[in-house]
Scaffold this motif. Structure first.
Motif, PDB file in Angstrom:
ATOM      1  N   LYS A  60       0.827  -1.199   0.000  1.00 31.28           N
ATOM      2  CA  LYS A  60       0.000   0.000   0.000  1.00 31.28           C
ATOM      3  C   LYS A  60       0.866   1.255   0.000  1.00 31.28           C
ATOM      4  N   GLU A  61       0.325   2.310  -0.564  1.00 33.25           N
ATOM      5  CA  GLU A  61       1.047   3.571  -0.674  1.00 33.25           C
ATOM      6  C   GLU A  61       1.513   4.067   0.683  1.00 33.25           C
ATOM      7  N   GLU A  62       0.636   3.947   1.690  1.00 35.85           N
ATOM      8  CA  GLU A  62       0.996   4.451   3.018  1.00 35.85           C
ATOM      9  C   GLU A  62       2.140   3.661   3.657  1.00 35.85           C
ATOM     10  N   VAL A  63       2.239   2.374   3.315  1.00 32.21           N
ATOM     11  CA  VAL A  63       3.344   1.563   3.820  1.00 32.21           C
ATOM     12  C   VAL A  63       4.648   2.012   3.162  1.00 32.21           C
ATOM     13  N   PHE A  64       4.586   2.236   1.868  1.00 34.32           N
ATOM     14  CA  PHE A  64       5.763   2.725   1.144  1.00 34.32           C
ATOM     15  C   PHE A  64       6.218   4.081   1.678  1.00 34.32           C
ATOM     16  N   GLU A  65       5.268   4.986   1.903  1.00 35.88           N
ATOM     17  CA  GLU A  65       5.601   6.317   2.405  1.00 35.88           C
ATOM     18  C   GLU A  65       6.211   6.240   3.801  1.00 35.88           C
ATOM     19  N   LYS A  66       5.699   5.330   4.617  1.00 34.87           N
ATOM     20  CA  LYS A  66       6.259   5.164   5.971  1.00 34.87           C
ATOM     21  C   LYS A  66       7.671   4.609   5.906  1.00 34.87           C
ATOM     22  N   SER A  69       9.924   7.437   4.953  1.00 35.59           N
ATOM     23  CA  SER A  69      10.066   8.358   6.080  1.00 35.59           C
ATOM     24  C   SER A  69      11.055   7.824   7.108  1.00 35.59           C
ATOM     25  N   ASP A  70      10.940   6.537   7.417  1.00 40.33           N
ATOM     26  CA  ASP A  70      11.845   5.921   8.396  1.00 40.33           C
ATOM     27  C   ASP A  70      13.290   5.939   7.882  1.00 40.33           C
ATOM     28  N   LEU A  71      13.466   5.642   6.599  1.00 41.37           N
ATOM     29  CA  LEU A  71      14.807   5.646   6.024  1.00 41.37           C
ATOM     30  C   LEU A  71      15.379   7.059   5.958  1.00 41.37           C
ATOM     31  N   SER A  72      14.523   8.025   5.707  1.00 41.75           N
ATOM     32  CA  SER A  72      14.962   9.422   5.686  1.00 41.75           C
ATOM     33  C   SER A  72      15.395   9.871   7.074  1.00 41.75           C
ATOM     34  N   ASP A  73      14.683   9.402   8.096  1.00 39.50           N
ATOM     35  CA  ASP A  73      15.017   9.760   9.483  1.00 39.50           C
ATOM     36  C   ASP A  73      16.452   9.380   9.837  1.00 39.50           C
ATOM     37  N   ILE A  74      16.914   8.268   9.279  1.00 42.38           N
ATOM     38  CA  ILE A  74      18.266   7.790   9.616  1.00 42.38           C
ATOM     39  C   ILE A  74      19.279   8.166   8.533  1.00 42.38           C
ATOM     40  N   ASP A  75      18.848   9.011   7.587  1.00 43.79           N
ATOM     41  CA  ASP A  75      19.723   9.462   6.502  1.00 43.79           C
ATOM     42  C   ASP A  75      20.356   8.263   5.792  1.00 43.79           C
ATOM     43  N   PHE A  76      19.502   7.339   5.369  1.00 42.86           N
ATOM     44  CA  PHE A  76      19.970   6.108   4.742  1.00 42.86           C
ATOM     45  C   PHE A  76      20.722   6.406   3.451  1.00 42.86           C
ATOM     46  N   ARG A  77      21.925   5.861   3.331  1.00 42.95           N
ATOM     47  CA  ARG A  77      22.778   6.101   2.167  1.00 42.95           C
ATOM     48  C   ARG A  77      23.224   4.807   1.499  1.00 42.95           C
ATOM     49  N   GLY A  78      22.588   3.729   1.882  1.00 44.93           N
ATOM     50  CA  GLY A  78      23.006   2.433   1.348  1.00 44.93           C
ATOM     51  C   GLY A  78      22.253   2.031   0.095  1.00 44.93           C
ATOM     52  N   PHE A 211       3.199  -6.167   3.327  1.00 39.60           N
ATOM     53  CA  PHE A 211       2.400  -5.702   4.457  1.00 39.60           C
ATOM     54  C   PHE A 211       3.165  -4.727   5.356  1.00 39.60           C
ATOM     55  N   GLY A 212       4.463  -4.591   5.117  1.00 48.05           N
ATOM     56  CA  GLY A 212       5.277  -3.747   5.978  1.00 48.05           C
ATOM     57  C   GLY A 212       5.934  -4.505   7.113  1.00 48.05           C
ATOM     58  N   ASP A 213       5.884  -5.846   7.038  1.00 47.49           N
ATOM     59  CA  ASP A 213       6.536  -6.673   8.059  1.00 47.49           C
ATOM     60  C   ASP A 213       8.028  -6.771   7.779  1.00 47.49           C
ATOM     61  N   GLY A 228       8.416  -7.346  13.428  1.00 46.26           N
ATOM     62  CA  GLY A 228       7.684  -6.113  13.676  1.00 46.26           C
ATOM     63  C   GLY A 228       7.153  -5.557  12.375  1.00 46.26           C
ATOM     64  N   ASN A 229       6.249  -4.604  12.485  1.00 49.04           N
ATOM     65  CA  ASN A 229       5.648  -3.979  11.315  1.00 49.04           C
ATOM     66  C   ASN A 229       5.940  -2.483  11.341  1.00 49.04           C
ATOM     67  N   ILE A 230       6.394  -1.947  10.215  1.00 51.72           N
ATOM     68  CA  ILE A 230       6.823  -0.546  10.193  1.00 51.72           C
ATOM     69  C   ILE A 230       5.652   0.427  10.346  1.00 51.72           C
ATOM     70  N   MET A 231       4.408  -0.039  10.213  1.00 54.26           N
ATOM     71  CA  MET A 231       3.270   0.833  10.442  1.00 54.26           C
ATOM     72  C   MET A 231       2.987   0.987  11.934  1.00 54.26           C
ATOM     73  N   LYS A 232       3.614   0.149  12.738  1.00 57.71           N
ATOM     74  CA  LYS A 232       3.406   0.198  14.187  1.00 57.71           C
ATOM     75  C   LYS A 232       4.643   0.661  14.948  1.00 57.71           C
ATOM     76  N   ARG A 233       5.815   0.398  14.382  1.00 58.06           N
ATOM     77  CA  ARG A 233       7.068   0.798  15.016  1.00 58.06           C
ATOM     78  C   ARG A 233       8.017   1.332  13.959  1.00 58.06           C
ATOM     79  N   HIS A 234       8.938   2.177  14.381  1.00 56.79           N
ATOM     80  CA  HIS A 234       9.933   2.704  13.460  1.00 56.79           C
ATOM     81  C   HIS A 234      10.838   1.568  12.987  1.00 56.79           C
ATOM     82  N   LEU A 235      11.217   1.616  11.720  1.00 56.71           N
ATOM     83  CA  LEU A 235      12.065   0.575  11.145  1.00 56.71           C
ATOM     84  C   LEU A 235      13.332   0.361  11.963  1.00 56.71           C
ATOM     85  N   LEU A 236      13.989   1.439  12.352  1.00 55.61           N
ATOM     86  CA  LEU A 236      15.246   1.301  13.088  1.00 55.61           C
ATOM     87  C   LEU A 236      15.004   0.690  14.466  1.00 55.61           C
TER      88      LEU A 236
END
Length: 266
Positions: A60-66, A69-78, A211-213, A228-236
């Motif tokens: 889903k679009e909202e899962v992709f956007e989340k 967002s999580d990757l941007s928070d950690i300045d992902f460069r990989g 599903f974001g798992d 865990g699921n990124i819609m419930k907790r931050h990826l990191l």
């Protein structure tokens, strides 16, 4: 890997000298769609149907956007790759999503893995313009598709070498099966010798399903091991959870507690 390096690498991993978990992950895979047009005998897709309902077929679009967002928070460069067992080019959103990744994560590298069946010059230009750094084409037939063959003929050698990696699974399966593994026990291989992975790279980076798992690894076809699921907790937060890291360290050191790992042979 040279067979003589295997025992040494295992010892170094068990002593902690080889430890990919000291720093945040440098690679991530996420599946935009579970649908694949091929049913290769060395892939679990040949045995199971993962497409399911429309909700489970596409991320889903909202899962992709989340995720972004999580990757941007950690300045992902990989390295980021939108694939797992589905064929990414069957997802009509792929070009726009690649563009969003490039804008959100400008210092990351984007890899597109495809069987090439829907890949042509037009799609190459679209995906490259959107921000794709390079393509991995998995060859599952005696020859590449005519569209891919034509595309290659139009490119200069320097661009081909920079933008493409071709993995010939078709010939590998018929011969030594060096590139293939049993996918956690879901695939039968007829190798002369089967071995467990040493310093298992499969568990060293996150894999996100539609599903974001966050699942165990790319070999967890059914998504049976969810951390865990990124819609419930931050990826990191999920990744750095003590249980997650502890389990992955054990696997990396060659301690296979889970059935999926015990049945994973290369």
């Amino acid at each position: 890997m040279n067979v003589f390096n295997r025992p040494l690498k295992k010892i170094l991993a068990q002593l902690g000298f080889l430890n990919p978990f000291r720093e945040p992950f440098k690679e991530i895979e996420f599946e935009t769609t579970t649908f694949c047009n091929r049913k290769c005998v060395y892939c679990p897709n040949s045995k199971y149907e993962r497409t399911g309902s429309e909700d489970g077929r596409y991320m889903k679009e909202e899962v992709f956007e989340k995720l972004l967002s999580d990757l941007s928070d950690i300045d992902f460069r990989g390295l980021i790759a939108p694939h797992l067992y589905g064929e990414p080019l069957t997802d009509p959103r792929l070009v726009s999503w690649i563009s969003k990744i490039r804008k959100t994560l400008p210092k990351s590298r984007i890899k597109v893995v495809t069987n090439g069946d829907f890949f042509d010059e037009k799609k190459y230009i679209e995906l490259t313009t959107a921000g794709t750094d390079y393509f991995c084409i998995s060859k599952h037939s005696s020859s590449l598709s005519q569209n891919v063959t034509h595309l290659m003929s139009t490119l200069k050698e320097e661009e081909r070498l920079k933008k493409f990696k071709i993995f010939d699974y078709y010939e590998d399966f018929k011969n030594k099966q060096i590139m293939l593994n049993t996918r956690g026990g879901e695939v039968n291989l007829k190798k002369n010798s089967l071995r467990h992975p040493i310093c298992c790279e499969y568990v060293s980076y996150p894999v996100i399903n539609t599903f974001g798992d966050l699942i165990l690894c790319c070999n967890d076809y059914h998504g049976r091991y969810v951390f865990g699921n990124i819609m419930k907790r931050h990826l990191l937060e999920i990744w750095q959870d003590p249980y997650n890291i502890k389990l992955r360290k054990r696997i990396y050191k060659g301690r296979f507690d889970l059935p999926i790992c015990q049945n994973c042979w290369i």
